[in-house]
Design an enzyme around this catalytic site. Structure first.
Site, short mmCIF file in Angstrom:
data_model
loop_
_atom_site.label_atom_id
_atom_site.label_comp_id
_atom_site.label_asym_id
_atom_site.label_seq_id
_atom_site.Cartn_x
_atom_site.Cartn_y
_atom_site.Cartn_z
N ARG A 37 -24.05 17.62 4.12
CA ARG A 37 -25.12 18.58 4.39
C ARG A 37 -26.50 17.95 4.16
NH1 ARG A 37 -22.11 24.14 2.42
NH2 ARG A 37 -21.62 24.74 4.56
N LYS A 197 -4.05 34.58 8.44
CA LYS A 197 -3.83 36.01 8.70
C LYS A 197 -4.61 36.57 9.87
CE LYS A 197 -2.79 37.41 4.00
NZ LYS A 197 -3.27 38.20 2.86
N GLY A 354 -14.07 27.93 7.88
CA GLY A 354 -12.97 27.88 6.90
C GLY A 354 -12.39 26.49 6.73
N GLY A 377 -19.08 30.94 7.01
CA GLY A 377 -19.27 32.35 7.40
C GLY A 377 -20.11 32.51 8.65
#
Ligand code: AMP
Length: 396
Positions: A37, A197, A354, A377
Site C-alpha cells: 500500500r 458463502k 477478501g 470492502g
C-alpha cells in the site's frame, strides 16, 4: 477517466496538497511487514512534490477509540520516507496547533504525514467542524485511497466538498481498471465468484447477473447452488436455507441472458485438512460423509474453455479451500489461465476483495492480471454496484 477530476487537472505548484492515502499496512512489533500500500501511493506523492507541491498525507490506522499510542502512524512515517526516497516529516496530530505548525514549516517539494485521523471522532462522523479543521491545512484535496472510498468519512469524502478535489494516481488507475471491467467492458464478460458463502455475496451476485455474460460460481457457495438443484452435497459447507435464493439467482440470470456455470465434478474428502485422502467425482456422486473441497479437472477444463471465448474477466473469491493442499488446484489452474490469456493480450482481467489477492498470489498469478485491487470492502461494494461516496465526490 473523463468522468473524474485527476491530478492532471490540478495546479499543485506552491500549493498545500492534502492527500488521503491508505496506510493500513500490516505491522509486527512496530515494523511494516508488507509495504504494497505504501508503494501504491508513491506515484501521487512524487507527482505532487516533483511539481513543487507540498504533500500533506492524511490516513487512518486501525480502529482506535481516541488517541491510542499503538495505533500511531509515527513508525509508518519512517518507513514511508525510506520507501519514497524522500524525507517525510511527521506531525503528532492531524488538526490543531501541531498540524498547523508542521504545515507552515513545509516547503515546496516536501512531504509531511499527519497523525491517525481516527484519533478524532469527527473523522468517522464526518462532522463539519472536523472537516473544516482539516481543510484549513490545505489548498487542494487529492484522494488516492480507493480502499476507503466506500466510507463517507471526513478525510475520504467531507474534504472533497470543502476544497477543490482530485483523484490521485492510484485512485485513477483503480477507477480506470474497474470502469473497463464492468462499466464499459469489452464483451463477453465472465465473472468468477467463489469463496465460502452465498449469504455474504447476495448483492454481488445480483449485480453481476445483470451485468456479465457468464457467471462462474465456485467455492463453498457453489455447494449451495448444487444442493438447491437437487444434488446431495454430503457434509459440505452449504447454506441449505438459501436454496430458494440460489434458485431465484439462477432464474434472474436466465432472464438477463447471463449463463451460470457451476462445477460439473468436484474433489471430495472426509476431513477438512491438508492432504486429507480425497477423490474426484461428478457432482451427482458425493457420498453423505464427504465434503466438497475443490472443483474437479472437468470443471477446470470447462472454465478454461469459457475463458477462450471472453474478452473481460472479473474475479472474486477462490474455487476451493485453497489454503489446504491439494484443494487449491482449481483456483491455481484457472488463475494461471486467466493470467496467461491476459499476458497474451486476449483478456482484460480485474480481481480483488477478501481472500482473492492471497489466492492469486498463492497461484503466482496476480502479476499476470491486468489489475488486482487490494481494496477489500470498497472493491466488494463496487462489485455490488453501489456508489462509493469517496469516488462520487470526485466526479466532474
Ligand atoms: P470468501 O472470504 O467468501 O471469499 O471465502 C474464502 C474462503 O472460502 C477461503 O478461506 C476458502 O478456504 C473457503 N472455501 C472455498 N471453497 C470452500 C469449500 N468448498 N469448502 C469450505 N471452504 C471453502
Amino acid at each position: 477517466m473523463a468522468a473524474f477530476r485527476t491530478l492532471d487537472d490540478a495546479d499543485v505548484a506552491g500549493k498545500r496538497v492534502l492527500i488521503r492515502v491508505d496506510l493500513n499496512v500490516p505491522m509486527d512489533n512496530g515494523r511494516v511487514t508488507d509495504d504494497t500500500r505504501i508503494r501504491a501511493i508513491e506515484p501521487t506523492v512524487r507527482d505532487v512534490t516533483e511539481r513543487g507541491g507540498r504533500a500533506i498525507l492524511l490516513a487512518h490506522f486501525g480502529r482506535p477509540k481516541g488517541r491510542e499510542a499503538d495505533q500511531s502512524l509515527a513508525p509508518i512515517a519512517r518507513h514511508l520516507g525510506a520507501c519514497l526516497g524522500l524525507p517525510v516529516r511527521f506531525a503528532d496530530d492531524c488538526i490543531g496547533e501541531a498540524a498547523e505548525a508542521a504545515v507552515n514549516e513545509l516547503r515546496d517539494g516536501e512531504a509531511l504525514l499527519l497523525e491517525n485521523t481516527r484519533f478524532h471522532a469527527g473523522e468517522e462522523k464526518n462532522t463539519p467542524e472536523f472537516v473544516s479543521a482539516l481543510a484549513k491545512l490545505g489548498d487542494i484535496y487529492v484522494n488516492d485511497s480507493f480502499s476507503t472510498a466506500h466510507r463517507a468519512h471526513a478525510s475520504t469524502e467531507g474534504l472533497a466538498h470543502q476544497l477543490p478535489a482530485f483523484a490521485g494516481r492510484s485512485m485513477e488507475s483503480e477507477l480506470d481498471a474497474l470502469g473497463k471491467a464492468l462499466e464499459a467492458p469489452e464483451r463477453p464478460v465472465l465473472a468468477v465468484v467463489g469463496g465460502a458463502k452465498v449469504s455474504t455475496k447476495l448483492e454481488l451476485l445480483g449485480n453481476l447477473t445483470a451485468k456479465v455474460d457468464l457467471l462462474v460460481i465456485g467455492g463453498g457457495m457453489a455447494n449451495t447452488f448444487l444442493a438447491a438443484l437437487g444434488h446431495d452435497v454430503g457434509k459440505s459447507l452449504c447454506e441449505h436455507d438459501l436454496a430458494p435464493t440460489a434458485l431465484k439467482i439462477i432464474e434472474t440470470a436466465k432472464v438477463a441472458g447471463c449463463e451460470i456455470v457451476l462445477p460439473v465434478d468436484v474433489v471430495v474428502a472426509k476431513d477438512f485438512k491438508a492432504n486429507a485422502p480425497h477423490r474426484v467425482v461428478p457432482v451427482t456422486e458425493v457420498a453423505s460423509d464427504e465434503m466438497i473441497l475443490d472443483a474437479g479437472p472437468a470443471t477446470i477444463a470447462l472454465v478454461q474453455e469459457k475463458l477462450n471465448k471472453v474478452k473481460t474477466v472479473v474475479w472474486n473469491g477462490p474455487f476451493g479451500a485453497f489454503e489446504l493442499t491439494p484443494f487449491d488446484a482449481a483456483t491455481v489452474a484457472v488463475a494461471r489461465s486467466v493470467a496467461q490469456a491476459t499476458e497474451a493480450g486476449h483478456l482484460l482481467s480485474v480481481a480483488g476483495g477478501g481472500d482473492t489477492v492471497a489466492a492469486l498470489n498463492h497461484a503466482d498469478a496476480a502479476g499476470g492480471f491486468s489489475y488486482v485491487s487490494t481494496a477489500g470492502g470498497a472493491f466488494l461494494e463496487w462489485l455490488e454496484g453501489k456508489a462509493l461516496p469517496g469516488v462520487e465526490a470526485l466526479r466532474r
